[in-house]
Design a protein around this motif. Structure first.
Motif, PDB file in Angstrom:
ATOM      1  N   ALA A 252     -54.758 -55.524 -23.532  1.00  0.00           N
ATOM      2  CA  ALA A 252     -53.872 -55.582 -24.870  1.00  0.00           C
ATOM      3  C   ALA A 252     -55.073 -56.324 -25.722  1.00  0.00           C
ATOM      4  O   ALA A 252     -55.676 -57.242 -25.358  1.00  0.00           O
ATOM      5  N   SER A 253     -54.922 -56.149 -27.023  1.00  0.00           N
ATOM      6  CA  SER A 253     -55.756 -56.563 -28.019  1.00  0.00           C
ATOM      7  C   SER A 253     -55.333 -56.940 -29.292  1.00  0.00           C
ATOM      8  O   SER A 253     -53.992 -56.585 -29.517  1.00  0.00           O
ATOM      9  N   TYR A 254     -55.991 -57.998 -29.983  1.00  0.00           N
ATOM     10  CA  TYR A 254     -55.485 -58.266 -31.524  1.00  0.00           C
ATOM     11  C   TYR A 254     -55.259 -57.074 -32.205  1.00  0.00           C
ATOM     12  O   TYR A 254     -55.048 -57.175 -33.565  1.00  0.00           O
ATOM     13  N   ASP A 255     -56.051 -55.885 -31.975  1.00  0.00           N
ATOM     14  CA  ASP A 255     -55.814 -54.662 -32.627  1.00  0.00           C
ATOM     15  C   ASP A 255     -54.451 -53.946 -32.602  1.00  0.00           C
ATOM     16  O   ASP A 255     -54.325 -52.781 -33.179  1.00  0.00           O
ATOM     17  N   ALA A 256     -53.693 -54.714 -31.909  1.00  0.00           N
ATOM     18  CA  ALA A 256     -52.094 -54.303 -31.883  1.00  0.00           C
ATOM     19  C   ALA A 256     -51.967 -53.121 -30.973  1.00  0.00           C
ATOM     20  O   ALA A 256     -51.127 -52.306 -31.379  1.00  0.00           O
ATOM     21  N   CYS A 257     -53.091 -53.023 -30.341  1.00  0.00           N
ATOM     22  CA  CYS A 257     -53.033 -51.586 -29.284  1.00  0.00           C
ATOM     23  C   CYS A 257     -53.104 -52.217 -27.905  1.00  0.00           C
ATOM     24  O   CYS A 257     -53.759 -53.268 -27.546  1.00  0.00           O
ATOM     25  N   VAL A 258     -52.183 -51.284 -27.031  1.00  0.00           N
ATOM     26  CA  VAL A 258     -52.350 -51.556 -25.549  1.00  0.00           C
ATOM     27  C   VAL A 258     -53.103 -50.160 -25.004  1.00  0.00           C
ATOM     28  O   VAL A 258     -52.560 -49.147 -25.571  1.00  0.00           O
ATOM     29  N   ILE A 259     -54.404 -50.303 -24.405  1.00  0.00           N
ATOM     30  CA  ILE A 259     -54.829 -49.184 -23.732  1.00  0.00           C
ATOM     31  C   ILE A 259     -54.832 -49.073 -22.066  1.00  0.00           C
ATOM     32  O   ILE A 259     -54.752 -49.912 -21.461  1.00  0.00           O
ATOM     33  N   MET A 260     -54.393 -47.873 -21.946  1.00  0.00           N
ATOM     34  CA  MET A 260     -54.086 -47.445 -20.334  1.00  0.00           C
ATOM     35  C   MET A 260     -55.321 -46.824 -20.004  1.00  0.00           C
ATOM     36  O   MET A 260     -55.808 -45.811 -20.340  1.00  0.00           O
ATOM     37  N   TRP A 261     -56.107 -47.587 -18.997  1.00  0.00           N
ATOM     38  CA  TRP A 261     -57.224 -46.891 -18.282  1.00  0.00           C
ATOM     39  C   TRP A 261     -57.118 -46.532 -16.723  1.00  0.00           C
ATOM     40  O   TRP A 261     -56.143 -46.974 -16.175  1.00  0.00           O
ATOM     41  N   ASP A 262     -57.901 -45.567 -16.533  1.00  0.00           N
ATOM     42  CA  ASP A 262     -58.099 -45.208 -14.907  1.00  0.00           C
ATOM     43  C   ASP A 262     -59.313 -46.223 -14.524  1.00  0.00           C
ATOM     44  O   ASP A 262     -60.490 -46.061 -15.154  1.00  0.00           O
ATOM     45  N   PRO A 263     -59.085 -47.229 -13.823  1.00  0.00           N
ATOM     46  CA  PRO A 263     -60.235 -48.140 -13.718  1.00  0.00           C
ATOM     47  C   PRO A 263     -61.263 -47.779 -12.733  1.00  0.00           C
ATOM     48  O   PRO A 263     -62.585 -48.042 -12.937  1.00  0.00           O
ATOM     49  N   TYR A 264     -61.087 -46.721 -12.078  1.00  0.00           N
ATOM     50  CA  TYR A 264     -61.936 -45.962 -11.160  1.00  0.00           C
ATOM     51  C   TYR A 264     -62.950 -45.222 -11.943  1.00  0.00           C
ATOM     52  O   TYR A 264     -64.127 -44.995 -11.640  1.00  0.00           O
ATOM     53  N   THR A 265     -62.476 -44.429 -13.139  1.00  0.00           N
ATOM     54  CA  THR A 265     -63.408 -43.520 -13.736  1.00  0.00           C
ATOM     55  C   THR A 265     -63.728 -44.338 -15.108  1.00  0.00           C
ATOM     56  O   THR A 265     -64.871 -43.561 -15.800  1.00  0.00           O
ATOM     57  N   GLY A 266     -62.963 -45.335 -15.582  1.00  0.00           N
ATOM     58  CA  GLY A 266     -63.006 -45.914 -17.045  1.00  0.00           C
ATOM     59  C   GLY A 266     -62.492 -44.865 -18.160  1.00  0.00           C
ATOM     60  O   GLY A 266     -62.682 -45.196 -19.204  1.00  0.00           O
ATOM     61  N   GLU A 267     -61.709 -43.884 -17.806  1.00  0.00           N
ATOM     62  CA  GLU A 267     -61.160 -43.192 -18.761  1.00  0.00           C
ATOM     63  C   GLU A 267     -60.002 -43.863 -19.317  1.00  0.00           C
ATOM     64  O   GLU A 267     -59.146 -44.372 -18.730  1.00  0.00           O
ATOM     65  N   GLN A 268     -59.862 -43.440 -20.542  1.00  0.00           N
ATOM     66  CA  GLN A 268     -58.588 -43.870 -21.224  1.00  0.00           C
ATOM     67  C   GLN A 268     -57.730 -42.860 -21.256  1.00  0.00           C
ATOM     68  O   GLN A 268     -57.764 -41.864 -21.542  1.00  0.00           O
ATOM     69  N   LEU A 269     -56.325 -43.345 -20.803  1.00  0.00           N
ATOM     70  CA  LEU A 269     -55.352 -42.436 -20.441  1.00  0.00           C
ATOM     71  C   LEU A 269     -54.451 -42.419 -21.670  1.00  0.00           C
ATOM     72  O   LEU A 269     -53.565 -41.202 -21.779  1.00  0.00           O
ATOM     73  N   ARG A 270     -54.170 -43.487 -22.145  1.00  0.00           N
ATOM     74  CA  ARG A 270     -53.256 -43.439 -23.319  1.00  0.00           C
ATOM     75  C   ARG A 270     -53.363 -44.683 -24.208  1.00  0.00           C
ATOM     76  O   ARG A 270     -53.779 -45.686 -23.675  1.00  0.00           O
ATOM     77  N   THR A 271     -52.745 -44.725 -25.241  1.00  0.00           N
ATOM     78  CA  THR A 271     -52.797 -45.682 -26.228  1.00  0.00           C
ATOM     79  C   THR A 271     -51.546 -46.050 -26.763  1.00  0.00           C
ATOM     80  O   THR A 271     -50.836 -45.273 -27.302  1.00  0.00           O
ATOM     81  N   LEU A 272     -51.081 -47.647 -26.593  1.00  0.00           N
ATOM     82  CA  LEU A 272     -49.653 -47.745 -26.983  1.00  0.00           C
ATOM     83  C   LEU A 272     -49.738 -48.592 -28.413  1.00  0.00           C
ATOM     84  O   LEU A 272     -50.523 -49.691 -28.402  1.00  0.00           O
ATOM     85  N   ARG A 273     -49.355 -48.296 -29.502  1.00  0.00           N
ATOM     86  CA  ARG A 273     -49.546 -48.855 -30.945  1.00  0.00           C
ATOM     87  C   ARG A 273     -48.447 -49.634 -31.166  1.00  0.00           C
ATOM     88  O   ARG A 273     -47.253 -49.313 -31.102  1.00  0.00           O
ATOM     89  N   HIS A 274     -48.618 -50.693 -31.478  1.00  0.00           N
ATOM     90  CA  HIS A 274     -47.417 -51.816 -31.977  1.00  0.00           C
ATOM     91  C   HIS A 274     -47.242 -51.612 -33.682  1.00  0.00           C
ATOM     92  O   HIS A 274     -47.771 -52.323 -34.195  1.00  0.00           O
ATOM     93  N   VAL A 275     -46.206 -50.743 -33.755  1.00  0.00           N
ATOM     94  CA  VAL A 275     -46.029 -50.253 -35.094  1.00  0.00           C
ATOM     95  C   VAL A 275     -44.894 -51.313 -35.673  1.00  0.00           C
ATOM     96  O   VAL A 275     -43.869 -51.476 -34.672  1.00  0.00           O
ATOM     97  N   PRO A 276     -45.040 -52.064 -36.580  1.00  0.00           N
ATOM     98  CA  PRO A 276     -43.911 -52.833 -37.152  1.00  0.00           C
ATOM     99  C   PRO A 276     -42.540 -52.222 -37.283  1.00  0.00           C
ATOM    100  O   PRO A 276     -42.298 -50.909 -37.526  1.00  0.00           O
ATOM    101  N   LEU A 277     -41.452 -52.708 -37.067  1.00  0.00           N
ATOM    102  CA  LEU A 277     -40.318 -52.333 -37.274  1.00  0.00           C
ATOM    103  C   LEU A 277     -39.582 -52.846 -38.333  1.00  0.00           C
ATOM    104  O   LEU A 277     -39.282 -53.917 -38.724  1.00  0.00           O
TER     105      LEU A 277
END
Length: 400
Positions: A252-277
């Protein structure tokens, strides 16, 4: 899932008078691995050790100031489990529990009384010290010295080996072995900013660390060497956590995103963006309104919880790109799932801790099989199996 419901909110009593550097933030909360204890860094250099579950009176009451008579009442109702106050003498930033294994043969006896379950708590302090306490008695066991600045986060190896990793503002991580009287095993250098967070994978093979940098670092817990940099965020990475089967890593980052990784390959599997409600929020459009503070996996590995500066606790289902539930919370700093599921604890900048209901889910047989397999198979080992491609995609979490 239903929206999280606030079960209880614990507030510090009167502020304790320390020097001007004392602060009231709850930077860290933690449950013991067996779920019997809750540790609350309530600010003002104090950690409260609270037997879990909370008393019924506190669960039904939305807010509660714990007083000494409450502790006495608990002592009568729970026998040996008494609430304790640990006076740490410094602002407390990081907390981590571990079980102390039973002694075998010629090994050193556990630090607790014979016949009692032994749980220890490590506290990371403002002056770079790490103090380790025996929970049942509240006695100080170790003072670990080595860091030159704030110890921001702590992580015990989940296998009970008493290996402790600490993350500090001195830009290093340090590895300690409490089974060898707190000996410092390794210093990990590689970050150029303050290290905010460290997380050891449940299979104890990897360590992830996050600093005030756009990349997180992945380390081997066997050789204590850097495996890879995980690059993809646009701002400082501040929190990280592994899934219960070690097959996924979230940052999780100050860029308002959570990135889901495969730690074995380093591949980004998904990005979860925190959009204002917009329906829930009507604030000025500040750049860091949605800056993330904390992310954690649920114990069965099907949900994530995040706390952000937009005053929301979010619950995410693993396979969806949008949150499945929200709860309003002000000044949230950290979040932690109860190890047996059903609850989330959050800490705030005011020194409060809140307990929320979390979705209870019965894992599908498919997910249970995947979790069992991924506990001991790496991504590369799965890809080498003589099985259909779709099955490989499911086992490597690539069917989102």
């Amino acid at each position: 899932p239903e929206e999280p419901v606030l079960l209880a909110e614990l507030k510090p009593g009167r502020p304790q008078h320390y020097d001007w550097k004392s602060s009231c933030e709850t930077w860290s909360v933690a449950f013991s691995p067996d779920g019997a204890w809750f540790a609350w860094s309530q600010g003002h250099c104090v950690v409260k050790l609270i037997p879990w579950p909370l008393e019924e009176a506190e669960r039904t009451c939305k807010s509660s100031e714990r007083k000494s008579r409450g502790g006495r009442r608990e002592a009568r109702s729970r026998g040996a489990a008494k609430e304790k106050t640990l006076e740490c003498g410094q602002i407390v930033w990081g907390l981590a529990f571990s079980a102390w294994p039973a002694a075998e043969g010629g090994e050193t006896d556990p630090p607790c009384a014979v016949g009692l379950p032994c749980v220890i708590l490590a506290t990371g302090l403002n002056d770079g010290q790490i103090k380790v306490w025996e929970v049942q008695t509240g006695h100080l066991l170790f003072s670990l010295l080595g860091h030159q600045d704030v110890v921001r986060d702590l992580s015990f190896a989940p296998n009970g080996s008493l290996i402790l990793v600490s993350a500090s503002r001195d830009k290093t991580l340090r590895v300690w072995d409490l089974s060898r009287d707190g000996r410092q095993v390794q210093v990990l250098s590689g970050h150029v900013q303050w290290v905010y967070c460290c997380s050891i994978s449940p299979d104890c093979s990897m360590l992830c660390s996050a600093a005030g940098e756009k990349s997180a670092l992945l380390w081997s817990m066997r050789s204590y060497t850097l495996i890879r940099r995980l690059e993809g965020h646009q701002s400082s990475v501040v929190s990280c956590d592994f899934s219960p089967d070690s097959a996924l890593l979230v940052t999780a980052s100050y860029d308002a995103c959570v990135i889901m990784w495969d730690p074995y390959t380093g591949e980004q599997l998904r990005t979860l963006r925190h959009v204002p409600l917009h329906s829930a929020l009507d604030y000025s459009s500040e750049v860091h309104t949605s800056s993330l503070r904390s992310v954690c996996f649920s114990p069965e590995g099907l949900y994530l919880a995040t706390v952000a500066d937009d005053r929301l606790l979010r619950i995410w289902a693993l396979e969806l790109r949008s949150p499945v539930a929200f709860a309003p919370m002000t000044n949230g700093l950290c979040c932690m799932y109860f190890p047996h599921g059903g609850f989330i604890a959050t800490g705030t900048r005011d020194g409060h801790v809140q307990f929320w209901t979390a979705p209870r889910v019965l894992s599908s047989l498919k997910h249970l099989c995947r979790k069992a397999l991924r506990t001991f198979l790496t991504t590369y080992q799965v890809l080498a199996l003589p099985i259909p491609r779709k099955l490989k995609e499911f086992l490597t979490y690539r069917t989102f």
